[in-house]
Write a protein that holds these residues in place. Structure first.
Motif, PDB file in Angstrom:
ATOM      1  N   PHE A  38       0.011  23.542  39.346  1.00  0.00           N
ATOM      2  CA  PHE A  38      -0.604  24.596  38.564  1.00  0.00           C
ATOM      3  C   PHE A  38       0.527  24.995  37.450  1.00  0.00           C
ATOM      4  CE2 PHE A  38      -3.053  25.161  42.298  1.00  0.00           C
ATOM      5  CZ  PHE A  38      -4.180  24.657  41.995  1.00  0.00           C
ATOM      6  N   ALA A  39       1.092  23.918  36.979  1.00  0.00           N
ATOM      7  CA  ALA A  39       2.402  24.696  36.275  1.00  0.00           C
ATOM      8  C   ALA A  39       2.673  23.442  35.039  1.00  0.00           C
ATOM      9  CB  ALA A  39       3.802  24.889  36.748  1.00  0.00           C
ATOM     10  N   ILE A  62      -5.853  25.863  45.661  1.00  0.00           N
ATOM     11  CA  ILE A  62      -7.029  26.061  44.477  1.00  0.00           C
ATOM     12  C   ILE A  62      -6.325  27.251  43.733  1.00  0.00           C
ATOM     13  CG2 ILE A  62      -9.306  26.863  44.142  1.00  0.00           C
ATOM     14  CD1 ILE A  62     -10.065  25.948  47.025  1.00  0.00           C
ATOM     15  N   SER A  63      -6.608  27.104  42.335  1.00  0.00           N
ATOM     16  CA  SER A  63      -6.421  27.964  41.498  1.00  0.00           C
ATOM     17  C   SER A  63      -7.323  28.869  41.015  1.00  0.00           C
ATOM     18  CB  SER A  63      -5.959  27.437  40.078  1.00  0.00           C
ATOM     19  OG  SER A  63      -5.986  28.379  38.956  1.00  0.00           O
ATOM     20  N   LEU A  64      -7.539  29.965  41.318  1.00  0.00           N
ATOM     21  CA  LEU A  64      -8.586  30.899  40.876  1.00  0.00           C
ATOM     22  C   LEU A  64      -8.828  31.468  39.588  1.00  0.00           C
ATOM     23  CD1 LEU A  64      -8.912  33.418  44.000  1.00  0.00           C
ATOM     24  CD2 LEU A  64      -9.655  31.080  43.898  1.00  0.00           C
ATOM     25  N   ALA A 115      -4.064  20.073  39.198  1.00  0.00           N
ATOM     26  CA  ALA A 115      -5.175  20.679  39.271  1.00  0.00           C
ATOM     27  C   ALA A 115      -5.492  20.708  40.874  1.00  0.00           C
ATOM     28  CB  ALA A 115      -6.302  20.182  38.698  1.00  0.00           C
ATOM     29  N   ASP A 116      -6.671  21.349  41.383  1.00  0.00           N
ATOM     30  CA  ASP A 116      -6.975  21.573  42.694  1.00  0.00           C
ATOM     31  C   ASP A 116      -6.804  20.518  43.466  1.00  0.00           C
ATOM     32  OD1 ASP A 116      -7.540  24.147  41.690  1.00  0.00           O
ATOM     33  OD2 ASP A 116      -9.698  23.989  41.915  1.00  0.00           O
ATOM     34  N   PHE A 117      -6.191  20.543  44.565  1.00  0.00           N
ATOM     35  CA  PHE A 117      -5.806  19.525  45.453  1.00  0.00           C
ATOM     36  C   PHE A 117      -5.766  19.935  47.145  1.00  0.00           C
ATOM     37  CE2 PHE A 117      -1.471  20.285  46.953  1.00  0.00           C
ATOM     38  CZ  PHE A 117      -0.946  21.067  45.777  1.00  0.00           C
TER      39      PHE A 117
END
Lengths: 253, 253
Positions: B86-87, B135-137, A130-132
């Motif tokens: 993110f995978a 960050i994943s948006l 996740a976000d890091f």
């Protein structure tokens, strides 16, 4: 006549973690520069000249590489992991910005590699799923107060964190202090991964809870990953625990 | 009899950005699972079975892979870039935590790869050369308010930022809103890099100032990097500008 400069990431360990693109850049070069343990990982050919150097003096090393390239040589500056993450690519760009005009004309190619935190995360499961964020704990190039501020903000944001340059003989207390700061803002059960020399024969992986994490479990070759409050530890009989950061937060699916 | 599951990062582009370790994991597998464009990058042998699937349904895909591995097959689950960012690695760990006991006995190996932000950063110079975050948006798996909170904290921390999943048909406004939020906390001159399909034939790189950055310059295949207030843009005659984040902050050298 201007030559060419490759800034190459050799990946975290042996040749099986190195991309063909990185191999090709080294093979195409007449001169190979870098911190000596990275240069030592390569098998150079008779026509190639190795210029191994000490750990410090990044700008001097970048300038030497740019001088050689500007004189027409094809140069590879090698880093372990990825050259863009706390490594030589930024030093080369900084040298170009402040150096002679001829350096701007050098054909510059940065060849990415698998950076240490990705190799360590892979061994543990998916703590960076996740976000890091990635933080260098060295206060050689920034004030320690800024490191502490970033640790607190990263914890507030809910980022998992990867620490580069966690400890050295000249910086013995910074990692322990970072754990102290994080114990004020994260649950004591948050998993901490000490990943040493991932992918190399002397690899050592250890998972501890933040409350029990000790700086002595890290050395210069260690990348430390601290999970967020959401990061999970999954026990497996006869296997090492899995550590992962769930993709979803706040009950969203 | 329990088999084996590799979760493999294929890197950002073609085979020259893929590690030998990743190639070996795919070659050793009887069954290859993954989102269809990633599976399509591979040349499989007659005895290997491809199970290509759609983009969503990560947990279903992870469960299918674990079922096959638990039945004794050798399975590769492939991701573009690095599987831990993110995978699929986090989805596999999540499935193991909540799945049957037999899945915990599967021999799991995550094979890291060069993740998109490293490839994009390499093309631009060294925008991730100092502390940074990823960050994943996407607000499919977390509330949008949390994304905005993280953007503000990351800007306050002085992190450069890499955005994954910046935009899609189902999420058309999030990237534009992210730029609006960041314009409140960063200088308008902060460089923004749009890196599309880095390392592939249809690669497209663009650098804009934050004030002029437009969400329309990104698509699903784009990784967006936003520099910090410290990030520099260096012009070069006849070459694309270099973007880098200096290693030192606060006047330290």
């Amino acid at each position: 006549m201007s030559g060419r400069l490759f800034v190459v990431g050799l990946g975290p360990g042996g040749a099986d973690a190195r991309t063909p693109e990185a191999e090709a850049a080294v093979a195409a070069s007449t001169d190979i520069l870098g911190y000596h343990p990275y240069v030592a990982r390569l098998s150079l050919l008779p026509h190639q000249t190795a210029h191994a150097s000490d750990n410090r003096e990044e700008i001097a090393r970048a300038s030497a590489a740019l001088d050689l390239a500007a004189s027409g040589r094809t140069v590879a500056m090698v880093s372990g992991g990825d050259p863009g993450v706390f490594a030589m690519a930024a030093a080369v760009c900084e040298a170009i910005e402040h150096g002679p005009e001829t350096w701007r004309a050098v054909e510059l190619t940065v060849v990415p590699g698998v950076t240490a935190m990705l190799a360590v995360a892979a061994r543990a499961g998916a703590p960076l799923g996740a976000d890091f964020c990635a933080i260098s704990l060295s206060d050689n190039l920034k004030p320690w107060e800024l490191v502490e501020k970033r640790l607190r903000l990263a914890a507030e944001a809910g980022f998992a964190m990867a620490f580069y340059n966690p400890i050295s003989r000249a910086r013995p207390w910074q990692l322990g202090r970072a754990f102290e700061v994080l114990r004020e803002c994260l649950p004591g059960t948050a998993p901490v991964i000490f990943g040493r020399a991932a992918g190399r024969p002397d690899e050592r992986m250890r998972v501890a809870a933040l409350d029990e994490a000790r700086a002595e479990d890290a050395d210069m070759a260690t990348c430390v990953i601290v999970g967020s409050a959401e990061t999970r530890r999954v026990e497996r009989a006869g296997l090492s625990p899995l550590v992962y950061s769930p993709r979803s937060v706040g009950g969203k699916r």
